[in-house]
Design a protein around this motif. Structure first.
Motif, PDB file in Angstrom:
ATOM      1  N   THR A   5       0.843  -1.197   0.000  1.00 37.70           N
ATOM      2  CA  THR A   5       0.000   0.000   0.000  1.00 37.70           C
ATOM      3  C   THR A   5       0.880   1.249   0.000  1.00 37.70           C
ATOM      4  O   THR A   5       1.934   1.260   0.637  1.00 37.70           O
ATOM      5  CB  THR A   5      -0.923   0.033   1.240  1.00 37.70           C
ATOM      6  N   PRO A   6       0.441   2.286  -0.715  1.00 44.20           N
ATOM      7  CA  PRO A   6       1.200   3.544  -0.687  1.00 44.20           C
ATOM      8  C   PRO A   6       1.236   4.105   0.739  1.00 44.20           C
ATOM      9  O   PRO A   6       0.289   3.947   1.503  1.00 44.20           O
ATOM     10  CB  PRO A   6       0.404   4.480  -1.604  1.00 44.20           C
ATOM     11  N   LEU A   7       2.314   4.755   1.065  1.00 48.02           N
ATOM     12  CA  LEU A   7       2.472   5.369   2.378  1.00 48.02           C
ATOM     13  C   LEU A   7       1.602   6.623   2.467  1.00 48.02           C
ATOM     14  O   LEU A   7       1.594   7.446   1.547  1.00 48.02           O
ATOM     15  CB  LEU A   7       3.947   5.730   2.587  1.00 48.02           C
ATOM     16  N   THR A   8       0.865   6.767   3.553  1.00 48.76           N
ATOM     17  CA  THR A   8       0.003   7.937   3.782  1.00 48.76           C
ATOM     18  C   THR A   8       0.322   8.548   5.140  1.00 48.76           C
ATOM     19  O   THR A   8       0.943   7.894   5.985  1.00 48.76           O
ATOM     20  CB  THR A   8      -1.490   7.547   3.764  1.00 48.76           C
ATOM     21  N   PRO A   9      -0.119   9.776   5.384  1.00 47.44           N
ATOM     22  CA  PRO A   9       0.118  10.386   6.698  1.00 47.44           C
ATOM     23  C   PRO A   9      -0.421   9.537   7.859  1.00 47.44           C
ATOM     24  O   PRO A   9       0.177   9.513   8.936  1.00 47.44           O
ATOM     25  CB  PRO A   9      -0.613  11.729   6.604  1.00 47.44           C
ATOM     26  N   ALA A  10      -1.500   8.811   7.647  1.00 45.13           N
ATOM     27  CA  ALA A  10      -2.086   7.981   8.702  1.00 45.13           C
ATOM     28  C   ALA A  10      -1.199   6.795   9.085  1.00 45.13           C
ATOM     29  O   ALA A  10      -1.404   6.180  10.130  1.00 45.13           O
ATOM     30  CB  ALA A  10      -3.462   7.477   8.258  1.00 45.13           C
ATOM     31  N   ASP A  11      -0.204   6.486   8.257  1.00 45.73           N
ATOM     32  CA  ASP A  11       0.688   5.349   8.507  1.00 45.73           C
ATOM     33  C   ASP A  11       1.880   5.691   9.404  1.00 45.73           C
ATOM     34  O   ASP A  11       2.733   4.829   9.633  1.00 45.73           O
ATOM     35  CB  ASP A  11       1.235   4.816   7.176  1.00 45.73           C
ATOM     36  N   HIS A  12       1.949   6.906   9.901  1.00 45.37           N
ATOM     37  CA  HIS A  12       3.155   7.356  10.592  1.00 45.37           C
ATOM     38  C   HIS A  12       3.610   6.420  11.704  1.00 45.37           C
ATOM     39  O   HIS A  12       4.785   6.048  11.774  1.00 45.37           O
ATOM     40  CB  HIS A  12       2.997   8.776  11.139  1.00 45.37           C
ATOM     41  N   SER A  13       2.711   6.023  12.593  1.00 47.92           N
ATOM     42  CA  SER A  13       3.148   5.220  13.742  1.00 47.92           C
ATOM     43  C   SER A  13       3.663   3.852  13.310  1.00 47.92           C
ATOM     44  O   SER A  13       4.686   3.383  13.827  1.00 47.92           O
ATOM     45  CB  SER A  13       2.036   5.086  14.783  1.00 47.92           C
ATOM     46  N   GLU A  14       3.005   3.204  12.347  1.00 50.38           N
ATOM     47  CA  GLU A  14       3.490   1.907  11.876  1.00 50.38           C
ATOM     48  C   GLU A  14       4.806   2.064  11.109  1.00 50.38           C
ATOM     49  O   GLU A  14       5.717   1.244  11.253  1.00 50.38           O
ATOM     50  CB  GLU A  14       2.451   1.248  10.965  1.00 50.38           C
ATOM     51  N   TRP A  15       4.885   3.109  10.293  1.00 50.20           N
ATOM     52  CA  TRP A  15       6.116   3.375   9.550  1.00 50.20           C
ATOM     53  C   TRP A  15       7.278   3.614  10.512  1.00 50.20           C
ATOM     54  O   TRP A  15       8.372   3.097  10.306  1.00 50.20           O
ATOM     55  CB  TRP A  15       5.929   4.592   8.639  1.00 50.20           C
ATOM     56  N   LEU A  16       7.023   4.383  11.568  1.00 51.47           N
ATOM     57  CA  LEU A  16       8.091   4.735  12.508  1.00 51.47           C
ATOM     58  C   LEU A  16       8.689   3.500  13.169  1.00 51.47           C
ATOM     59  O   LEU A  16       9.916   3.407  13.319  1.00 51.47           O
ATOM     60  CB  LEU A  16       7.565   5.716  13.563  1.00 51.47           C
ATOM     61  N   VAL A  17       7.876   2.540  13.530  1.00 49.22           N
ATOM     62  CA  VAL A  17       8.390   1.300  14.130  1.00 49.22           C
ATOM     63  C   VAL A  17       9.311   0.587  13.144  1.00 49.22           C
ATOM     64  O   VAL A  17      10.410   0.148  13.500  1.00 49.22           O
ATOM     65  CB  VAL A  17       7.233   0.381  14.573  1.00 49.22           C
ATOM     66  N   LEU A  18       8.877   0.484  11.888  1.00 51.85           N
ATOM     67  CA  LEU A  18       9.705  -0.162  10.866  1.00 51.85           C
ATOM     68  C   LEU A  18      10.969   0.636  10.582  1.00 51.85           C
ATOM     69  O   LEU A  18      12.062   0.074  10.441  1.00 51.85           O
ATOM     70  CB  LEU A  18       8.893  -0.372   9.589  1.00 51.85           C
ATOM     71  N   TRP A  19      10.842   1.956  10.489  1.00 56.67           N
ATOM     72  CA  TRP A  19      11.984   2.833  10.232  1.00 56.67           C
ATOM     73  C   TRP A  19      13.033   2.677  11.331  1.00 56.67           C
ATOM     74  O   TRP A  19      14.227   2.561  11.057  1.00 56.67           O
ATOM     75  CB  TRP A  19      11.502   4.272  10.119  1.00 56.67           C
ATOM     76  N   GLN A  20      12.581   2.646  12.585  1.00 60.20           N
ATOM     77  CA  GLN A  20      13.520   2.480  13.688  1.00 60.20           C
ATOM     78  C   GLN A  20      14.186   1.105  13.636  1.00 60.20           C
ATOM     79  O   GLN A  20      15.375   0.978  13.921  1.00 60.20           O
ATOM     80  CB  GLN A  20      12.810   2.720  15.021  1.00 60.20           C
ATOM     81  N   GLY A  21      13.454   0.083  13.241  1.00 60.81           N
ATOM     82  CA  GLY A  21      14.041  -1.244  13.079  1.00 60.81           C
ATOM     83  C   GLY A  21      15.083  -1.256  11.967  1.00 60.81           C
ATOM     84  O   GLY A  21      16.129  -1.896  12.101  1.00 60.81           O
ATOM     85  N   TYR A  22      14.803  -0.542  10.895  1.00 58.21           N
ATOM     86  CA  TYR A  22      15.744  -0.441   9.780  1.00 58.21           C
ATOM     87  C   TYR A  22      17.032   0.255  10.219  1.00 58.21           C
ATOM     88  O   TYR A  22      18.137  -0.234   9.952  1.00 58.21           O
ATOM     89  CB  TYR A  22      15.069   0.324   8.644  1.00 58.21           C
TER      90      TYR A  22
END
Length: 146
Positions: A5-22
């Motif tokens: 799915t395309p990244l949207t502003p509503a995805d911030h919290s889920e994205w942040l967990v993955l970003w920190q893992g990366y």
């Protein structure tokens, strides 16, 4: 089955967990301002982003990419800058699906090629990369500017 799915502003919290893992995987640290600016660029279209989601709709992976002009083609190249799948979701096809998503997007947008870099020691990911792409033999150098 993995869904991209395309990244949207509503995805911030889920994205942040993955970003920190990366970042943790690559033993990198970024300040909060850089992370915030990165997410803003991802959702405003300056850089492109997508998430891989499992059957329950949980984000299990991320991919970021951008295009740039090139001297060896009249079109753009697509640079897949960041790719990460959470450790518990590895082997599910999420990484392959994220790469395919970027490849298909780049092709549809007229890019001459899609390319990326990885650490020599990233043997698990390189096993996938060797199946879906051609290893060029190029060696990466950089100069960091203060």
């Amino acid at each position: 089955m993995v869904q991209i799915t395309p990244l949207t502003p509503a995805d911030h919290s889920e994205w942040l967990v993955l970003w920190q893992g990366y970042l943790e995987f690559y033993e990198a640290r970024l300040d909060d301002a850089t992370t915030a600016a990165t997410f803003a660029r991802l959702v405003d279209g300056g850089i492109h982003g997508a998430l891989a989601r499992d059957d329950a709709g949980t984000a299990i992976g991320l991919v970021h990419w951008l295009t740039h002009a090139a001297t060896w083609t009249t079109t753009d190249y697509c640079y897949l800058e960041d790719l990460f799948v959470s450790p518990e979701a590895r082997g599910t096809g999420a990484g392959k699906a994220l790469i395919a998503h970027v490849r298909d997007w780049a092709s549809a947008h007229g890019s001459a090629k899609t390319y990326w870099l990885t650490a020599e020691t990233n043997t698990t990911a390189r096993t996938l990369y060797d199946r879906v792409a051609t290893r060029t033999g190029m060696i990466h150098y950089q100069i960091t500017h203060d």
